[in-house]
Every structure is written in structure tokens, then in C-alpha cells.
Design a protein around this motif. Structure first.
Motif, short mmCIF file in Angstrom:
data_model
loop_
_atom_site.label_atom_id
_atom_site.label_comp_id
_atom_site.label_asym_id
_atom_site.label_seq_id
_atom_site.Cartn_x
_atom_site.Cartn_y
_atom_site.Cartn_z
N ILE A 191 0.77 -1.21 0.18
CA ILE A 191 0.04 0.16 -0.09
C ILE A 191 0.84 1.42 0.16
CG2 ILE A 191 -1.98 -1.11 1.16
CD1 ILE A 191 -1.00 0.43 3.84
N LEU A 192 0.39 2.28 -0.41
CA LEU A 192 0.86 3.81 -0.49
C LEU A 192 -0.14 4.37 0.66
CD1 LEU A 192 1.20 6.91 -1.28
CD2 LEU A 192 3.12 5.55 -1.50
N LEU A 193 0.51 4.88 1.99
CA LEU A 193 -0.28 5.72 2.65
C LEU A 193 0.15 7.22 2.57
CD1 LEU A 193 -2.24 5.74 5.13
CD2 LEU A 193 -0.26 5.45 6.45
N LYS A 194 -0.97 7.97 2.15
CA LYS A 194 -1.08 9.42 1.93
C LYS A 194 -1.57 10.09 3.32
CE LYS A 194 -0.59 13.64 0.44
NZ LYS A 194 -1.27 14.31 1.20
N LEU A 195 -0.60 10.64 4.11
CA LEU A 195 -0.99 11.37 5.34
C LEU A 195 -0.74 12.87 4.91
CD1 LEU A 195 1.08 9.14 7.84
CD2 LEU A 195 -1.49 9.40 7.80
N SER A 196 -1.62 13.64 5.68
CA SER A 196 -1.42 15.18 5.39
C SER A 196 -0.82 15.35 6.58
CB SER A 196 -2.92 15.77 5.47
OG SER A 196 -3.46 15.54 6.80
N GLY A 197 -0.19 16.66 6.37
CA GLY A 197 0.71 17.18 7.45
C GLY A 197 -0.03 17.49 8.71
N GLU A 198 -1.25 18.11 8.33
CA GLU A 198 -2.15 18.41 9.38
C GLU A 198 -2.61 17.30 10.20
OE1 GLU A 198 -2.26 19.18 6.36
OE2 GLU A 198 -2.34 21.52 6.32
#
Length: 236
Positions: A7-14
Motif C-alpha cells: 500500500i501507499l499511505l498518504k498522510l496530510s501534515g495536518e
């Protein structure tokens, strides 16, 4: 066995701020790392792209009137800072993580090299992709779509503060309902803001599904990886 092997997990900095105005909330990042650690124990290979809004927010006032490319490079450096913090939190939790940057900062992080990233994933290490695509005018959403396609991820997991894609803004319309699944074409036709347009088009063209879910819900990442009805799946 997990429903997804890679998987590729995209996290926002917020997402790292917790209840803080900006910066990194230690308890929040530790909780996220624990959830990532849990899915790796299932045998899931995890790569992460993280934004830099939480760091950049602290200097945003000074960026007013700044050249866009310069501001974007500052944002890339903010993602490197977040990536280092995430990797260190993973180390403290017993995970092995490698930070790979799209811009050269050799004394601090490794440069992004696709074969090396694939090797790390196959070895069970978590790979954190920093500095976006390395180019101004492209968001970390686009970086997530690009890196996800490059490493052969089975899905891009966009972790947000909302538990999926809704028919309307649930904060403004209590009658809004969550989509369990929706096609790329329908999301475009309904003008649903899943990702920025460039990232969305790349995922659609590469037939790379996107799962939008809330990172604030305990155990949500595990449920997603196990194939449960968590969040919204955007697919071809």
C-alpha cells in the motif's frame, strides 16, 4: 492475510498536529505509527507520503507574496522534516523505516531510487517518500499517486479527517451520505474533491484505486488493509 500486500499511505501534515495549531503532536504521531506497525505484522508492505502543511503553517504568514516555486520548495523541506519525525517515531516503536527524498539532502536522507525503494519494501521496511515529486507546482497528493504507481502499490490510502467521500460536505449537510464505492468517472461527474486533479487523473489512468478514510478513527487502517467496508473506495 491482508487484503492488500503493498500500500501507499498518504498522510496530510495536518494529521500530525492533533489539537495543536501547527507542528507535530507526539501522541498523535505515536498512535499513527502504532497503526502502521500493526498492519506490517500482517505482512503488508507500507510506503508513506506525508504533506508538510503542519510545519509550513507556522511560517505561512511570511510566505505571502512569495514566488510560488520558492514557497513550494519550502513546503518540500517541511515534508522532509515530517518524514524524519515519522521515521524516528517508527524506530522507537520497533519498526525499521527508510526516508527517501526527491531532492538531494544526502547528509540527512537517502535520495529516491526506485529499485532501492522496492528492495526496502521487500525486506519489510517502511519507506517514507519525502519532498513530494521534487518539483514545484505539484502537490503531495500527486507525489502519492506517482510513487504508488512506481512501486506497484495495489491501492493509495488517503488518510484524512473525514471517514470517506460524501454526497455533500457532512459538516454542512447532516443528510449527506457516504459512498462505499464510487468510480473515477462518477466522482469526476459529481465534482467530488477526492484528490487534486493531477493526482486523480494519474490514479485513474494507471487503474490505481484510492481508498479515502479517517486516520482519526482507531483501527481504521487495519480495517482498510483487511478489506472491510471502511471509508470510500474510488476505482476504475
Amino acid at each position: 492475510m491482508p487484503a492488500y500486500r503493498r500500500i501507499l499511505l498518504k498522510l496530510s501534515g495536518e494529521a500530525l498536529m492533533g489539537d495543536d495549531a501547527y507542528g507535530i503532536n507526539r501522541a498523535t504521531i505515536a498512535r499513527m505509527v502504532a497503526e502502521v506497525h500493526a498492519v506490517t505484522k500482517l505482512g503488508c508492505e507500507v510506503a508513506v507520503v506525508i504533506g508538510g502543511g503542519n510545519i509550513f503553517r507556522g511560517v505561512a504568514g511570511g510566505s505571502v507574496g512569495m514566488d510560488r516555486a520558492t514557497a513550494d520548495y519550502m513546503g518540500m523541506l517541511a515534508t522532509v522534516m515530517n518524514s524524519l519525525a515519522l521515521a524516528d517515531a517508527m524506530r522507537q516503536d520497533g519498526l525499521t523505516a527508510r526516508v527517501m527524498s526527491a531532492i538531494a539532502i544526502d547528509q540527512v536522507v537517502e535520495p529516491y531510487v526506485r529499485p532501492k525503494a522496492l528492495q526496502y519494501l521487500e525486506e519489510g521496511k517502511v519507506v517514507v517518500f519525502a519532498a513530494g515529486t521534487g518539483n514545484p507546482f505539484f502537490t503531495t497528493d500527486t507525489a502519492a499517486a506517482l510513487r504508488g504507481a512506481e512501486i506497484g502499490a495495489e491501492v493509495v490510502l488517503k488518510a484524512t479527517k473525514v471517514d470517506g467521500v460524501y454526497t455533500a460536505d457532512p459538516a454542512k449537510d447532516p443528510s449527506a451520505t457516504r459512498y462505499s464505492t464510487i468510480s473515477f468517472d462518477e466522482a469526476i461527474a459529481r465534482n467530488l474533491q477526492v484528490m487534486d486533479a493531477t493526482a486523480f487523473a494519474l490514479c485513474r489512468d494507471q487503474k490505481l484505486p484510492i481508498r479515502v478514510f479517517s486516520i482519526l478513527k482507531t483501527g481504521a487502517l487495519m480495517r482498510v488493509v483487511q478489506g472491510e467496508d471502511e471509508g470510500t473506495l474510488v476505482h476504475v
